[in-house]
Design a protein around this motif. Structure first.
Motif, short mmCIF file in Angstrom:
data_model
loop_
_atom_site.label_atom_id
_atom_site.label_comp_id
_atom_site.label_asym_id
_atom_site.label_seq_id
_atom_site.Cartn_x
_atom_site.Cartn_y
_atom_site.Cartn_z
N LYS A 123 9.31 -14.25 -2.82
CA LYS A 123 8.26 -13.62 -3.61
C LYS A 123 7.77 -12.38 -2.89
O LYS A 123 7.40 -12.43 -1.72
N ALA A 124 7.77 -11.25 -3.60
CA ALA A 124 7.35 -9.99 -2.99
C ALA A 124 5.85 -10.01 -2.72
O ALA A 124 5.07 -10.51 -3.52
N LYS A 125 5.45 -9.44 -1.61
CA LYS A 125 4.03 -9.34 -1.28
C LYS A 125 3.43 -8.12 -1.97
O LYS A 125 4.13 -7.15 -2.28
N PRO A 126 2.12 -8.14 -2.24
CA PRO A 126 1.48 -7.00 -2.89
C PRO A 126 1.49 -5.77 -2.00
O PRO A 126 1.67 -5.87 -0.77
N THR A 127 1.29 -4.62 -2.61
CA THR A 127 1.22 -3.37 -1.85
C THR A 127 -0.21 -3.17 -1.33
O THR A 127 -1.15 -3.79 -1.80
N ARG A 128 -0.32 -2.28 -0.37
CA ARG A 128 -1.65 -1.92 0.17
C ARG A 128 -2.06 -0.60 -0.44
O ARG A 128 -1.33 0.40 -0.36
N ARG A 129 -3.23 -0.56 -1.08
CA ARG A 129 -3.69 0.66 -1.75
C ARG A 129 -4.33 1.62 -0.75
O ARG A 129 -5.26 1.26 -0.02
N VAL A 130 -3.79 2.84 -0.70
CA VAL A 130 -4.38 3.92 0.09
C VAL A 130 -4.48 5.14 -0.82
O VAL A 130 -3.85 5.20 -1.89
N TYR A 131 -5.26 6.11 -0.40
CA TYR A 131 -5.46 7.31 -1.22
C TYR A 131 -5.16 8.56 -0.39
O TYR A 131 -5.48 8.63 0.80
#
Length: 496
Positions: A107-115
């Motif tokens: 199962k793929a892990k979620p991404t980390r949101r950066v801006y």
């Protein structure tokens, strides 16, 4: 049949030291397998395509190349995902390879949101996958991309091997030059393309190929922001290695839609449609809107407009306009002043930097900027930018030595040659103990080189076009060498 995408992705125990890897052989193995996938797709041998794609997914060479790309070549290699893991040393890269050999991505892990900041003072959201997901995406991309390179339309130039912004710009010039009848342009932008692409359409377009379930997991994995998990019902994460390929798959077909009605040039989610009259441009807009809606997309109302070539428009950092009946491309004013603002800001923040450090910092920026714009009508712009940068450097030198006279400052930081005066320089010693002169890159010396557009559907993955791509690469390397080194009188100038 269940795809065994990451099970046995490589052969166990082949290499123990990162420094011992023969990269020429690794890249050759990956390149040959990509060409086999391309050829099988072109011949319609779909069972063979699936078998070769599975072979690519399990290829040890592909794994090594993917780890190298993610941890050594990518600009974002130092930005961690939710795993907070970065791989920056040869030892850790080899450890990652060995770990990926045993790793099953259930199962793929979620991404980390950066801006990151955008040019219009807004921010762009990025989704940074974990290091293992990035490697897996690079592995899958090498399996999927060659097959789609056969099918992609010739007028698509963004994020494709062997194609660039300059190919798109050259194509626009061909459509709008006085020898052609097109005079009206739909300058379009898709609103939040990466954030709104339909998952259902994406998976349908990709079809049942090896790696499909992994792509589905990456699309549905969500993202983490402020320690909170957010679901993703649409879009692909900007920051994912495979995301540009997925967006190209979703946007493929627009050229066929407009065939015979208007010319089309697309670079990723930015595209331009050209036609002889305004009425013809207005007639194609509803068809494009309907076509985009099927993919979950809409055109950006504020950034999309219909213009005459006499009024001009901006595309990929260039200003496109007719002057006395001739279509010219020039650097966009905002990009020119943006470069000057960047240089002035850095010098203001680094008043105590040495002349050598100033040159080492500015030269790559100036060389890269001039390389991008040297294929347009940029001679006047280069002279203007060079003068402005010289003026900024001179003021920087004076501020460093407020108690010294201007002649003293001139003698310390500038030199003259038989061909040129007031050259900002620094004396350095190379690794062999030889004295060299490091000079600031002079943008006004850059020669304008007309870009040769890539031919039709030509692809580096096509095994029948090896000679064509070899000649194209040799020409490109020759131009880059001329940009990196140039002679001023009898002094060899070294740029960093």
């Amino acid at each position: 049949m269940k795809d065994r995408t990451l099970i046995g992705i490589g052969a166990n125990g082949q290499i123990s030291q990162w420094e011992a890897i023969d990269w020429q052989t690794v890249e050759g193995n990956v390149r040959n397998l990509r060409r086999r996938i391309y050829r099988a797709t072109k011949l319609g041998q779909w069972n063979q395509v699936r078998s070769l794609m599975k072979l690519m997914l399990r290829s040890y060479s592909n794994l090594l190349a993917s780890v190298r790309r993610v941890t050594q070549e990518n600009k974002g290699r130092k930005i961690p995902g939710v795993d907070r893991q970065v791989i920056l040393t040869p030892k850790s890269r080899m450890a990652l390879v060995k770990e990926m050999l045993r790793y099953t991505l259930w199962k793929a892990k979620p991404t980390r949101r950066v801006y990151i900041p955008k040019a219009n003072n807004k921010i762009r959201p990025l989704g940074i996958p974990t290091i293992k997901n990035r490697v897996a995406q690079a592995v899958v991309k090498n399996a999927l991309e060659p097959s789609w390179e056969v099918r992609f339309e010739s007028n698509s130039y963004g994020f494709r091997p062997g194609r660039s912004c300059h190919d798109a710009i050259k194509h626009i010039w061909q459509r709008l030059n006085k020898s052609h009848k097109d005079r009206w342009i739909l300058d379009a932008d898709i609103k939040g393309a990466f954030d709104n692409i339909s998952h259902e359409y994406t998976l349908k377009a990709i079809g049942h190929v090896p790696g499909r379930e992994l792509i589905k997991q990456w699309l549905k994995a969500g993202y983490v922001e402020a320690e909170i998990l957010h679901a993703t019902e649409s879009g692909v994460p900007q920051g994912g290695i495979i995301s540009p390929l997925i967006s190209n798959i979703c946007l493929d077909g627009m050229q066929q839609l407009l065939k015979g009605k208007a010319g089309l040039i697309r670079y990723a989610d930015d595209f331009v449609a050209t036609a002889p009259t305004r009425e013809k441009i207005e007639a194609i807009v509803p068809a494009i809107e309907k076509w985009l809606k099927q993919r979950g997309l809409v055109m950006h109302s504020e950034k999309t407009r219909i213009v005459s070539i006499q009024d001009g428009f901006n595309f990929l950092g260039f200003s496109v306009k007719h002057y006395k009946g001739k279509c010219l491309f020039q650097p966009q004013k905002e990009k020119v002043f943006g470069l000057l603002k960047e240089v002035r800001g850095w010098l203001k923040r680094n008043r105590s930097a040495s002349a050598e450090n100033v040159i080492r910092h500015l030269n790559p920026i100036l060389i890269g900027w001039s390389n991008y714009y040297k294929h347009a009508s940029s001679a006047q712009t280069f002279s203007f930018v060079q003068h402005q940068i010289w003026d900024t450097i001179w003021k920087w030198c004076l501020r460093r030595h407020p108690n010294k006279g201007k002649y003293w400052v001139y003698k310390k930081y500038f030199q003259n040659t038989q061909k040129e005066r007031w050259i900002f320089f620094s004396k350095i010693t190379d690794k062999y103990g030889q004295s060299e002169v490091l000079q600031l890159f002079n943008m006004s010396h850059v020669r304008i080189e007309r870009h040769i557009k890539v031919c039709g559907n030509a692809s580096p993955d096509d095994p029948t076009q090896q000679e064509y791509w070899q000649k194209r690469r040799q020409r490109s390397k020759g131009i880059m060498r001329m940009s990196a080194y140039w002679d001023n009188s009898d002094v060899r100038i070294r740029t960093v």
